[in-house]
Design an enzyme around this catalytic site. Structure first.
Site, short mmCIF file in Angstrom:
data_model
loop_
_atom_site.label_atom_id
_atom_site.label_comp_id
_atom_site.label_asym_id
_atom_site.label_seq_id
_atom_site.Cartn_x
_atom_site.Cartn_y
_atom_site.Cartn_z
N SER A 1 0.86 -1.18 0.00
CA SER A 1 0.00 0.00 0.00
C SER A 1 0.90 1.23 0.00
O SER A 1 2.08 1.16 0.38
CB SER A 1 -0.88 0.00 1.26
N TYR B 1 -2.97 -1.21 10.46
CA TYR B 1 -2.90 -1.39 9.00
C TYR B 1 -1.58 -0.86 8.44
O TYR B 1 -0.88 -1.55 7.70
CB TYR B 1 -4.08 -0.68 8.33
#
Length: 271
Positions: free
Chosen positions: A156, A169
């Site tokens: 990401s 996350y």
């Protein structure tokens, strides 16, 4: 989507984890369009996995379905064992399964922390380890692929951009970055390539809340210099190239497919 005329991944088997929706489904379809036989992995969304499989078959590709929780060692090992029994071997792993369970840092529970780390990071470790073991066991197949095997980790932009309110996350994605690089360094002598893709804002169920209204979408677009939210196919197309011999000299790196989000657009007028 139709079959690619290049067929760069013909005769190759690709396991795509979390392929029942979103980026995983998009990647599975792109790899299938390029000739790969797809193992559509899912955890709980069997209907979504069947949909992905059907869409692959509709475009003329081949796919089977495998259920497994990637955070469970025995389930990952079973998935690879069954794949090898049914399809002979594995050539490509797309380490895609991931989730969010957000909270302010001071309110985040250990359960929320462990839930995200176990799937997003430990799950990628377990799948990559099994893939590497199979690649080394099988050895090179130069008539099929220059590389002995290919592992692509789904990271990401948040492997480099901090994200308040999403500490578990962001930590998992930062961990993926150095795990990927360390694995790539160790496995390169076996001609196993390991890379990551770092998506930005992609139109998937995981970020639907950020796109609920025109105002929220407009706010999100201020973070994307290229001026649009990405689609799963944008990531799928990068994955298909990265898994192909066209990327044979690429290993140990993250390719950001983010419309420029990692350019920190907030600085554009304040340099």
């Amino acid at each position: 989507m139709a079959l690619s005329p290049k067929q760069r991944l013909i005769n190759q088997v690709a396991i795509v984890t979390g392929a029942s929706s979103g980026i995983g489904a998009g990647v599975a379809k792109s790899l299938a369009a390029d000739g790969a036989t797809i193992v559509v992995n899912y955890h709980s969304d069997e209907e979504g996995a069947n949909k992905t499989k059907q869409e692959i078959e509709d475009l003329g590709g081949k796919a089977i379905i495998m259920q497994a929780d990637v955070s469970k060692e025995e389930e990952v090992q079973k998935m690879f064992k069954q794949t090898i029994e049914q399809l002979g071997t594995v050539h490509i792993l797309i380490n895609n399964s991931g989730l969010q369970d957000d909270a302010k840092f001071v309110d985040m529970t250990l359960e929320q922390w462990n839930k995200v780390i176990s799937v997003n990071l430990t799950g990628q470790f377990l799948c990559a380890r099994e893939a590497a073991r199979e690649f080394i066991r099988r050895g090179p197949q130069p008539e099929i692929s220059k590389a002995t095997g290919k592992i692509i980790c789904m990271s990401s932009v948040h492997e480099v951009i901090p994200w308040a309110g999403h500490v578990n996350y962001a930590t998992s994605k930062g961990g993926i970055m150095l795990m990927m690089k360390s694995i790539a360094q160790e496995l390169a002598p076996h001609k196993i390539r390991v890379n990551s893709i770092g998506p930005g804002a992609i139109a998937t169920p995981i970020n639907l809340s950020a796109r609920d209204t025109p105002e929220e979408e407009k706010s999100l677009l201020t973070l994307i210099p290229y001026g649009r939210i990405g689609e799963p196919k944008d990531i799928g197309d990068v994955a298909a190239w990265l898994a192909s011999d066209e990327a044979d000299y690429v290993t140990g790196t993250t390719i950001f497919a983010d419309g420029g989000m990692t350019l920190y657009p907030g600085f554009a007028d304040n340099g």
